[in-house]
Scaffold this motif. Sequence first.
Motif, PDB file in Angstrom:
ATOM      1  N   ILE A 288       0.790  -1.127   0.161  1.00 23.57           N
ATOM      2  CA  ILE A 288       0.007   0.009  -0.014  1.00 23.57           C
ATOM      3  C   ILE A 288       1.000   1.260   0.310  1.00 23.57           C
ATOM      4  CG2 ILE A 288      -1.617   1.493   1.347  1.00 23.57           C
ATOM      5  CD1 ILE A 288      -2.726  -1.176   2.444  1.00 23.57           C
ATOM      6  N   ILE A 289       2.012   1.481   0.971  1.00 23.17           N
ATOM      7  CA  ILE A 289       2.838   2.497   1.030  1.00 23.17           C
ATOM      8  C   ILE A 289       3.475   2.503  -0.454  1.00 23.17           C
ATOM      9  CG2 ILE A 289       4.913   3.097   2.051  1.00 23.17           C
ATOM     10  CD1 ILE A 289       4.002   2.076   4.624  1.00 23.17           C
ATOM     11  N   ASP A 290       3.808   1.531  -0.912  1.00 23.56           N
ATOM     12  CA  ASP A 290       4.738   1.537  -2.043  1.00 23.56           C
ATOM     13  C   ASP A 290       3.857   2.132  -3.402  1.00 23.56           C
ATOM     14  OD1 ASP A 290       6.785   0.830  -4.143  1.00 23.56           O
ATOM     15  OD2 ASP A 290       5.364  -0.918  -4.697  1.00 23.56           O
ATOM     16  N   VAL A 291       2.643   1.754  -3.340  1.00 27.11           N
ATOM     17  CA  VAL A 291       1.573   2.024  -4.356  1.00 27.11           C
ATOM     18  C   VAL A 291       1.259   3.766  -4.127  1.00 27.11           C
ATOM     19  CG1 VAL A 291      -0.803   2.161  -5.437  1.00 27.11           C
ATOM     20  CG2 VAL A 291       0.416  -0.004  -4.920  1.00 27.11           C
ATOM     21  N   TRP A 292       1.190   4.077  -3.073  1.00 25.86           N
ATOM     22  CA  TRP A 292       1.004   5.380  -2.517  1.00 25.86           C
ATOM     23  C   TRP A 292       2.119   6.386  -2.955  1.00 25.86           C
ATOM     24  CZ3 TRP A 292       3.345   8.790   0.999  1.00 25.86           C
ATOM     25  CH2 TRP A 292       2.688   9.902   1.094  1.00 25.86           C
ATOM     26  N   GLN A 293       3.272   5.840  -2.691  1.00 25.00           N
ATOM     27  CA  GLN A 293       4.473   6.609  -2.993  1.00 25.00           C
ATOM     28  C   GLN A 293       4.629   6.675  -4.447  1.00 25.00           C
ATOM     29  OE1 GLN A 293       7.594   4.507  -1.138  1.00 25.00           O
ATOM     30  NE2 GLN A 293       7.607   5.886   0.842  1.00 25.00           N
ATOM     31  N   LYS A 294       4.441   5.784  -5.221  1.00 24.18           N
ATOM     32  CA  LYS A 294       4.375   5.914  -6.704  1.00 24.18           C
ATOM     33  C   LYS A 294       3.268   6.925  -7.440  1.00 24.18           C
ATOM     34  CE  LYS A 294       4.392   3.089 -10.878  1.00 24.18           C
ATOM     35  NZ  LYS A 294       4.409   1.553 -11.501  1.00 24.18           N
ATOM     36  N   ARG A 295       2.270   6.850  -6.868  1.00 17.57           N
ATOM     37  CA  ARG A 295       1.320   7.895  -7.158  1.00 17.57           C
ATOM     38  C   ARG A 295       1.525   9.215  -6.779  1.00 17.57           C
ATOM     39  NH1 ARG A 295      -4.256   4.713  -5.619  1.00 17.57           N
ATOM     40  NH2 ARG A 295      -4.373   3.048  -7.275  1.00 17.57           N
ATOM     41  N   MET A 296       2.131   9.415  -5.823  1.00 15.55           N
ATOM     42  CA  MET A 296       2.580  10.770  -5.300  1.00 15.55           C
ATOM     43  C   MET A 296       3.793  11.011  -6.173  1.00 15.55           C
ATOM     44  SD  MET A 296       0.748  12.062  -2.853  1.00 15.55           S
ATOM     45  CE  MET A 296       1.832  13.438  -2.507  1.00 15.55           C
TER      46      MET A 296
END
Length: 327
Positions: free
Chosen positions: A293-301
């Motif tokens: 979840i953190i990885d996906v969030w960081q990528k989107r950000m």
Amino acid sequence: MIAISAVITTINPVFLAPGNLLKLLQEASQTGIVAVGFTFVLITAGMDMSIGAVIAVTSMVCINLLTYTKVPVPILMAISLLVGAVTGLVNGFFITRFKLPEFIVTLATRSILMGLALVIAVKDSLGFVQNVYIQNDAYLWFGSQGAFGFYRTTFAFVILGVAAQVFLKFTRTGTNVYATGANPTAAKLSGIDTDRTILGVYVFSGVCASIAAVFISSRMMTAMPELGIGSEMDVIASVVLGGTAFSGGVGDIWGTMLGSVFLALIKNGILKVGISPWVQPIVIGGIIVVTVIIDVWQKRMSERLATRAKLRKLAAEASAKSGRDAA
């Protein structure tokens, strides 16, 4: 890691006992050796679900050779590594040649190897699998303690990790691994043989799993057909905790090594504070979910920030151009 260690020590001071810390590093090293190879696969945006089964088959090959032959340990080691290399070669071949999904290919390989481990296991006259104990001192050397009380598994993990990190960061092939995972189409257009790169990382992953099998079976002084089965989750958790993204193109071995130690710390701490060991899979699964979840969030950000920066740059260029035109 420091904060969690402090909490565990407060509850149970035995956690900081030298013997426990050495065991913790040994556990981390057993998972970490496999995780080093898996990191290469994940950087290429691949997946290898056969690593646990490779450990099982390799250990069964070792047990058979130790039981029925007098093959010298160096030759036995070479045969063991060959098992992992051939498995990785088969995985890589089907993935690159027929463009099959990595998960499906390696899952099928896992099933085949699990069955093969049962077929070649040492059995009694009635066909039941025997728990054969290893008595070869030269083989048991791998699972024993070495300098300063550290287990030889730990030394192997550190040496392999350092060598893999140097290879990834300072060689052209290592750059190709990152490029293949980040953008395979662009990598092909730039002249990189992505199929060869993918084939190589799966071979390396299989070899790392076989190396771990030798150390694990040597430590346990025995091996069963289910040895290593299910260890895939620990390996995946170690790698993603270390910062390697499922999307590929990002990650390194230092992170994987820290992730392996952190996971071993969590598992050891669960036992030291008196929590049921059955909670371990729940914790590991939760760690993987949160990390993804953190990885996906960081990528989107990062994508949003990059888009905003590009728009600001275009606006600034347009403003400057209109100013020149007005002048």
